[in-house]
Design an enzyme around this catalytic site. Sequence first.
Site, PDB file in Angstrom:
ATOM      1  N   ASN A   9     119.950  38.615  12.076  1.00 25.73           N
ATOM      2  CA  ASN A   9     119.757  37.534  13.047  1.00 25.73           C
ATOM      3  C   ASN A   9     118.467  36.813  12.659  1.00 25.73           C
ATOM      4  O   ASN A   9     117.377  37.308  12.919  1.00 25.73           O
ATOM      5  CB  ASN A   9     119.655  38.130  14.460  1.00 25.73           C
ATOM      6  N   TRP A  10     118.626  35.657  12.034  1.00 24.44           N
ATOM      7  CA  TRP A  10     117.434  34.936  11.550  1.00 24.44           C
ATOM      8  C   TRP A  10     116.644  34.308  12.691  1.00 24.44           C
ATOM      9  O   TRP A  10     115.531  33.832  12.478  1.00 24.44           O
ATOM     10  CB  TRP A  10     117.857  33.834  10.566  1.00 24.44           C
ATOM     11  N   LYS A  11     117.209  34.243  13.863  1.00 21.82           N
ATOM     12  CA  LYS A  11     116.596  33.535  15.004  1.00 21.82           C
ATOM     13  C   LYS A  11     116.232  32.102  14.567  1.00 21.82           C
ATOM     14  O   LYS A  11     116.935  31.525  13.757  1.00 21.82           O
ATOM     15  CB  LYS A  11     115.394  34.306  15.536  1.00 21.82           C
ATOM     16  N   HIS A  95     122.261  37.736  23.535  1.00 18.56           N
ATOM     17  CA  HIS A  95     121.000  38.273  22.996  1.00 18.56           C
ATOM     18  C   HIS A  95     119.955  38.246  24.112  1.00 18.56           C
ATOM     19  O   HIS A  95     119.924  37.310  24.920  1.00 18.56           O
ATOM     20  CB  HIS A  95     120.535  37.437  21.795  1.00 18.56           C
ATOM     21  N   GLU A  97     116.968  37.452  24.172  1.00 15.52           N
ATOM     22  CA  GLU A  97     116.140  36.236  24.221  1.00 15.52           C
ATOM     23  C   GLU A  97     116.891  35.113  24.940  1.00 15.52           C
ATOM     24  O   GLU A  97     116.294  34.299  25.647  1.00 15.52           O
ATOM     25  CB  GLU A  97     115.733  35.829  22.793  1.00 15.52           C
ATOM     26  N   GLU A 167     120.538  46.782  22.144  1.00 12.77           N
ATOM     27  CA  GLU A 167     119.210  46.313  21.739  1.00 12.77           C
ATOM     28  C   GLU A 167     118.225  46.512  22.894  1.00 12.77           C
ATOM     29  O   GLU A 167     118.125  45.646  23.783  1.00 12.77           O
ATOM     30  CB  GLU A 167     119.272  44.826  21.381  1.00 12.77           C
ATOM     31  N   GLY A 173     111.400  42.972  18.075  1.00 10.26           N
ATOM     32  CA  GLY A 173     110.260  42.214  17.571  1.00 10.26           C
ATOM     33  C   GLY A 173     108.912  42.830  17.896  1.00 10.26           C
ATOM     34  O   GLY A 173     107.877  42.190  17.737  1.00 10.26           O
ATOM     35  N   SER A 212     113.637  46.331  15.923  1.00  8.77           N
ATOM     36  CA  SER A 212     112.669  46.738  14.889  1.00  8.77           C
ATOM     37  C   SER A 212     113.267  47.716  13.870  1.00  8.77           C
ATOM     38  O   SER A 212     112.587  48.640  13.409  1.00  8.77           O
ATOM     39  CB  SER A 212     111.402  47.323  15.523  1.00  8.77           C
ATOM     40  N   GLY A 233     116.481  41.561  13.186  1.00  7.99           N
ATOM     41  CA  GLY A 233     115.764  40.295  13.263  1.00  7.99           C
ATOM     42  C   GLY A 233     114.763  40.169  12.132  1.00  7.99           C
ATOM     43  O   GLY A 233     115.072  39.726  11.030  1.00  7.99           O
TER      44      GLY A 233
HETATM   45  C1  PEP Z   1     117.041  40.995  17.212  1.00  2.93           C
HETATM   46  O1  PEP Z   1     116.549  39.886  17.331  1.00  2.93           O
HETATM   47  O2  PEP Z   1     118.213  41.172  17.531  1.00  2.93           O
HETATM   48  C2  PEP Z   1     116.210  42.077  16.704  1.00  2.93           C
HETATM   49  C3  PEP Z   1     116.671  43.295  16.736  1.00  2.93           C
HETATM   50  O3  PEP Z   1     114.963  41.729  16.212  1.00  2.93           O
HETATM   51  P1  PEP Z   1     113.935  42.702  15.437  1.00  2.93           P
HETATM   52  O4  PEP Z   1     114.716  43.418  14.383  1.00  2.93           O
HETATM   53  O5  PEP Z   1     112.910  41.787  14.868  1.00  2.93           O
HETATM   54  O6  PEP Z   1     113.385  43.652  16.451  1.00  2.93           O
END
Ligand code: PEP
Length: 252
Positions: A9-11, A95, A97, A167, A173, A212, A233
């Site tokens: 997931n590049w966001k 998600h 976010e 998640e 993050g 993470s 991410g």
């Molecule tokens: C995500 O955005 O779905 C995610 C898991 O981010 P990260 O790996 O940076 O925690």
Amino acid sequence: MRDFLVAGNWKMNGYAAGNTALVAGIAAGVPHSARVKVLLCPPFPYLASVVAQLQGSNVAVGAQTVSEHQSGAFTGEVAPAMLRDVGCEYVIVGHSERRALYGETSAAVAGKFKAALGAGLKPILCVGETLEEREAGSTESVVDEQLGAVIDTVGIAAFASAVVAYEPVWAIGTGKTASPEQAQEVHRHIRALLAGHDADIAESTQILYGGSMKGENAAGLLGMPDIDGGLIGGASLKAVDFLAIANAAAQG
Ligand code: PEP
């Protein structure tokens, strides 16, 4: 036995020049394992070019969100059929976010899930608790509500063409990862919830971990019986980091 899905997931990161190098690096290093599928989810403007660059590879492309509507006066929104039209196979819905920053309710997420399926996309439904909810002992009830809203809307059979991603919000993050045991406990709970509706669907549904995940912790997480891949991410923005996770899946 379920296959692994390793999804990046590049966001809201990346521009054309860097994306080309990132995609090339990933495509060149994807493990040759029939059990591991790799998926990239770039921002909307780059979907078509990433699809074009990946033609002939076995790396799939998905979007990060989608409208629950099919077409019309919804300025700024992108319809599920448009995502199919440019070659997307998957779409992330719900998600944390999107839920936290854009007020997406579980009902809205269920609408997006339904619309995505209707257009032939495979939704990746994100669920997970905040730190406060975990500390209050409500992890399972939060996940039940998020998943239940979707099951009530589309029915359990729809999960034959969908993926779930657990998640924990406190791990996204933040550099804090759920331990393999903490994650497995919730993954097992999610699978049991699905099994309460349909045992075969529960057995075949991929449940990804996100929060993470990186090369150093991937093997431990992916070694758990109910963890079928990762939604990644930060570590999806460098080919070497992302491939370390894909390779851990290939060895799992
Ligand atoms: C995500 O955005 O779905 C995610 C898991 O981010 P990260 O790996 O940076 O925690």
